[in-house]
Design an enzyme around this catalytic site. Structure first.
Site, PDB file in Angstrom:
ATOM      1  N   CYS A  53       1.364  -1.329  -0.026  1.00  0.00           N
ATOM      2  CA  CYS A  53       0.024   0.096   0.199  1.00  0.00           C
ATOM      3  C   CYS A  53       0.941   1.222  -0.048  1.00  0.00           C
ATOM      4  O   CYS A  53       1.419   1.784   0.794  1.00  0.00           O
ATOM      5  CB  CYS A  53      -0.950  -0.337   0.760  1.00  0.00           C
ATOM      6  SG  CYS A  53      -2.407   1.553   1.601  1.00  0.00           S
ATOM      7  N   CYS A 105      -4.868   5.527  -5.350  1.00  0.00           N
ATOM      8  CA  CYS A 105      -4.373   4.292  -5.127  1.00  0.00           C
ATOM      9  C   CYS A 105      -3.071   4.409  -5.662  1.00  0.00           C
ATOM     10  O   CYS A 105      -2.445   4.311  -6.450  1.00  0.00           O
ATOM     11  CB  CYS A 105      -5.088   3.199  -5.267  1.00  0.00           C
ATOM     12  SG  CYS A 105      -3.994   1.391  -5.112  1.00  0.00           S
TER      13      CYS A 105
END
EC number: 5.1.1.7
Length: 276
Positions: A75, A219
């Site tokens: 992430c 993202c």
């Protein structure tokens, strides 16, 4: 159960961060889902748990859980928040940090302007390393989805990613096609699906449907994936600004066998206690 947490966000991608460096911490899948609920819990795209290092080659280990409770390996936006959290809570005074995740080691550095740079690792395009079911390696693949053929590129940067080049991003398509592709049988472990609109060789627009979470405002790892796919087929230059609904990230990639570097903001929103 009482859990102390910090709410953070990077480019609108929001997280609950928990410090487990001194006290072991564990939540069940149902507890994570409950905490992630934006009406009955705290609400987040991902839960980030900072733990002691697994070995002497890294400074910290951190775990990443999607809103559905599934654990994932990467992430980028969360990594930037982790760096700011570690600095703010004086967990380390190092200028540069090495942190491990489920399947990657990331290098984090807070820049003088407060933004954080993250070396995200080397992109992997071999289908078996993504994983992606295909007969060989190609820049793009044609995938049958319901009654249409979708052209996409695939890459692993800690997580499996599918990148769809489009002339113009359609919000409805992101939700419907993104959801379908994120669990498509060609991706045995699922995929984060990015819709990439190339503005020029140094600028793209991107919207992302994340497996286990849904569409997010940003993202980081998919931004890196989009640039890697675009660079690989000659559409983009070494430095690209990726504009997402939550803000912009700068992605640098020199090419094969070199790591992708992502630079962007990370902000603390509030601190609190969650009672279950």
């Amino acid at each position: 159960m009482k859990v102390n947490f910090t709410k953070m966000q990077g480019s609108g991608n929001d997280f609950v961060v928990i410090d487990a460096t001194k006290t072991p911490f564990q939540l069940t899948t149902s507890q994570i889902q409950k905490m992630a609920n934006r009406r009955f819990g705290v609400g987040f795209d991902q839960l980030l748990v900072i733990e002691p290092p697994k070995n002497n080659s890294v400074d910290f280990h951190f775990r990443i859980f999607n809103a559905d409770g599934s654990e994932v390996g990467q992430c980028g936006n969360g990594a930037r928040c982790i760096a700011r959290f570690i600095r703010a809570h004086q967990l380390s005074d190092r200028e540069e940090l090495r942190v491990s995740t489920l399947n990657e080691v990331l290098e984090l550095k807070i820049q003088p302007d407060g933004k954080v740079s993250v070396k995200m690792g080397v992109p992997r395009f071999e289908p078996t390393e993504i994983p992606f079911i295909a007969s060989g390696v190609a820049n793009f693949y044609d995938i049958a989805v319901d009654n249409q053929i979708v052209k996409l590129g695939v890459v692993n940067i800690g997580n499996p990613h599918a990148i769809i080049p489009v002339e113009r991003i359609n919000a409805e398509e992101v939700g419907k096609l993104g959801a379908r592709l994120s669990v498509h049988e060609c991706f045995p472990e699922g995929a984060n699906v990015g819709f990439m609109q190339v503005i020029d060789p140094q600028n793209i627009r991107l919207r992302v449907y994340e497996r286990g979470t849904g569409e997010t405002l940003a993202c980081g790892s998919n931004a890196c994936a989009a640039v890697a796919v675009g660079r690989r087929c000659g559409l983009l230059q070494e430095r690209v600004v990726v504009s997402q609904p939550g803000g912009s990230l700068t992605i640098d990639w020199q090419g094969p066998l070199t790591p992708v570097t992502m630079t962007g903001p990370a902000t603390t929103v509030f601190c609190g206690e969650w009672l279950d």
